[in-house]
Design an enzyme around this catalytic site. Sequence first.
Site, PDB file in Angstrom:
ATOM      1  N   GLY A 153       3.738   1.970   0.313  1.00 26.44           N
ATOM      2  CA  GLY A 153       4.437   2.903  -0.408  1.00 26.44           C
ATOM      3  C   GLY A 153       5.821   3.649   0.292  1.00 26.44           C
ATOM      4  CB  SER A 183       7.091  -2.011  -0.144  1.00 24.45           C
ATOM      5  OG  SER A 183       6.901  -0.739   0.098  1.00 24.45           O
ATOM      6  N   GLY A 222       0.622  -2.283  -4.933  1.00 21.59           N
ATOM      7  CA  GLY A 222       0.269  -0.918  -5.103  1.00 21.59           C
ATOM      8  C   GLY A 222       1.133  -0.264  -6.274  1.00 21.59           C
ATOM      9  N   GLY A 223       2.290   0.295  -5.886  1.00 26.74           N
ATOM     10  CA  GLY A 223       2.955   1.129  -7.039  1.00 26.74           C
ATOM     11  C   GLY A 223       3.527   0.316  -8.101  1.00 26.74           C
TER      12      GLY A 223
HETATM   13  P1  13P Z   1       2.627  -0.378  -2.220  1.00 29.45           P
HETATM   14  O1  13P Z   1       2.681  -1.574  -3.069  1.00 29.45           O
HETATM   15  O2  13P Z   1       2.723   0.807  -3.285  1.00 29.45           O
HETATM   16  O3  13P Z   1       3.369  -0.391  -1.088  1.00 29.45           O
HETATM   17  O4  13P Z   1       0.922  -0.325  -1.789  1.00 29.45           O
HETATM   18  C1  13P Z   1       0.676  -1.344  -1.307  1.00 29.45           C
HETATM   19  C2  13P Z   1      -0.763  -1.151  -1.169  1.00 29.45           C
HETATM   20  O5  13P Z   1      -1.574  -0.250  -0.693  1.00 29.45           O
HETATM   21  C3  13P Z   1      -1.742  -1.885  -1.884  1.00 29.45           C
HETATM   22  O6  13P Z   1      -3.103  -2.036  -1.649  1.00 29.45           O
END
Ligand code: 13P
Length: 258
Positions: A178, A219, A240-241
């Site tokens: 993140g 990320s 994640g995002g």
């Molecule tokens: P981001 O892709 O938002 O950095 O989050 C990664 C994550 O924690 C996936 O489980």
Amino acid sequence: MRKPLVAGNWKMYKTVAEARHLVSEMVPGLQAIEGVEKVICPPFTALLAVRALLEGTEIELGAQNLHWETSGAYTGEISPLMISELCQYVIIGHSERRTYFGEVDDTVNRKTQAAMMHGLIPIICVGESLEEYESGMTEEIVDRQIRQGLAKMDLQEKSAQQGQSPLVIAYEPVWAIGTGKAATAEGANAVIANVIRASIAELFGEEFASSTRVLYGGSVKPDNASEFFMQPDIDGALVGGASLNSSDFISITRAAAT
Ligand code: 13P
């Protein structure tokens, strides 16, 4: 020999209505991609609705957590039996669970055993914090998380029965989650090859280690995904995002296919 896997961890985002909308946007694009296993992990409340929309597709469903007991007086918890009615996968030991909800290697171990007992494929998350990274402790931390997370398990027998490794590991350096500051592809590959796969090989043998998929997370975006997927020991991503945006998630998944 290891089929790439891209999983979207929606974390605590999306109401049921929003989840339906996002999945409907994603399905056609994801369906068109071959040679990659695709998994969507919405919040518990949206699992049933998303499952209905994924019926008849090859896209699989995952939960983001579970309790290790099958049932009992554990207010607010969800059991592996309940999850196995709906999902194929479950994320275990995500750094946010370790940081905010007191999860430790022992709970990861119990949850992993419980998940596999109910036929779920655990996606076990490991990774060092920024402080640990900066003080050169990555290897020690990740090695401990693997050894203690996978302690007391007879995985070789399970994989022989199923014809494939019964689990997936996700290497997610906490400082990359993140933050928009992804690890370098070479750096992530080195941790996966020299620490994660090496520890798994010591525990369960070379063959088991080389059949276990290890994802990178932190990320991952459409513009950096293919660098990770080009690495020999990175078998996909836990996103994640970018998994909350249909075109980004589809682009990342497509990058895993090429
Ligand atoms: P981001 O892709 O938002 O950095 O989050 C990664 C994550 O924690 C996936 O489980």
